[in-house]
Design a protein around this motif. Sequence first.
Motif, short mmCIF file in Angstrom:
data_model
loop_
_atom_site.label_atom_id
_atom_site.label_comp_id
_atom_site.label_asym_id
_atom_site.label_seq_id
_atom_site.Cartn_x
_atom_site.Cartn_y
_atom_site.Cartn_z
N SER A 1 0.83 -1.21 0.00
CA SER A 1 0.00 0.00 0.00
C SER A 1 0.86 1.26 0.00
N PHE A 2 2.15 1.16 0.33
CA PHE A 2 3.03 2.31 0.25
C PHE A 2 3.18 2.80 -1.19
N ALA A 3 3.02 1.90 -2.15
CA ALA A 3 3.16 2.30 -3.55
C ALA A 3 2.14 3.39 -3.90
N GLY A 4 0.92 3.22 -3.48
CA GLY A 4 -0.09 4.23 -3.75
C GLY A 4 0.12 5.48 -2.95
N LEU A 5 0.59 5.30 -1.72
CA LEU A 5 0.82 6.44 -0.84
C LEU A 5 1.95 7.32 -1.37
N LEU A 6 3.02 6.70 -1.83
CA LEU A 6 4.18 7.47 -2.30
C LEU A 6 4.03 7.94 -3.74
N GLY A 7 3.19 7.30 -4.51
CA GLY A 7 3.11 7.62 -5.92
C GLY A 7 2.25 8.82 -6.26
N ALA A 8 1.53 9.36 -5.30
CA ALA A 8 0.60 10.44 -5.62
C ALA A 8 1.11 11.80 -5.19
N ALA A 9 0.59 12.32 -4.13
CA ALA A 9 0.83 13.71 -3.75
C ALA A 9 2.30 14.06 -3.47
N PRO A 10 3.07 13.26 -2.74
CA PRO A 10 4.45 13.69 -2.48
C PRO A 10 5.28 13.86 -3.74
N SER A 11 5.10 12.98 -4.68
CA SER A 11 5.91 13.07 -5.89
C SER A 11 5.49 14.27 -6.74
N VAL A 12 4.21 14.53 -6.81
CA VAL A 12 3.75 15.71 -7.57
C VAL A 12 4.19 16.99 -6.87
N ALA A 13 4.16 17.00 -5.54
CA ALA A 13 4.59 18.17 -4.79
C ALA A 13 6.08 18.42 -5.00
N ALA B 1 5.53 28.33 -1.05
CA ALA B 1 4.64 27.32 -1.64
C ALA B 1 4.63 26.04 -0.82
N SER B 2 5.78 25.68 -0.27
CA SER B 2 5.82 24.45 0.54
C SER B 2 5.04 24.63 1.84
N TRP B 3 5.07 25.83 2.43
CA TRP B 3 4.26 26.06 3.63
C TRP B 3 2.77 25.96 3.31
N THR B 4 2.36 26.49 2.18
CA THR B 4 0.94 26.38 1.84
C THR B 4 0.55 24.92 1.57
N MET B 5 1.49 24.12 1.05
CA MET B 5 1.21 22.69 0.88
C MET B 5 1.04 22.01 2.23
N ILE B 6 1.87 22.39 3.19
CA ILE B 6 1.76 21.82 4.53
C ILE B 6 0.43 22.21 5.17
N TYR B 7 0.03 23.46 5.03
CA TYR B 7 -1.26 23.89 5.56
C TYR B 7 -2.40 23.11 4.91
N GLY B 8 -2.30 22.90 3.62
CA GLY B 8 -3.32 22.14 2.91
C GLY B 8 -3.37 20.69 3.39
N ALA B 9 -2.22 20.11 3.68
CA ALA B 9 -2.19 18.73 4.17
C ALA B 9 -2.82 18.65 5.56
N ILE B 10 -2.52 19.62 6.41
CA ILE B 10 -3.13 19.64 7.75
C ILE B 10 -4.64 19.78 7.62
#
Length: 115
Positions: free
Chosen positions: A29-41, A60-69
């Motif tokens: 299941s890590f394949a799906g977890l790692l293959g999506a948002a982190p790689s695009v980010a 931009a990275s801070w706004t990504m962190i806020y969005g993840a929270i």
Amino acid sequence: MTEYLVRFVAGGLIVSAFAILGDMLRPKSFAGLLGAAPSVALATLGIAVVQHGPQYAAAASWTMIYGAIALGCYSLAVCQLLMRFRLGALPATILAFAVWFVVAFGLLAGLGGAA
């Protein structure tokens, strides 16, 4: 046009690298977890550093962190609405969108991060 080409190639390479890494790890299941948002980010941040500099990429990275929270809070709210209040999926997700909106823009307004 060049930006789209760079974005396409960099995004494809990073997504493929994360897919290979996820395929090597257990559980699968890590394949799906790692293959999506982190790689695009990572691809997006790499392009942002090249085009606008490190300060812009940091914002931009801070706004990504806020969005993840905010997404985490949204997911928790949806789970609570579904399990405790027995709402349907559509009303629960629509109601919980208010949670995402308040958390995301509250963090952005309170802590900053916009370029």
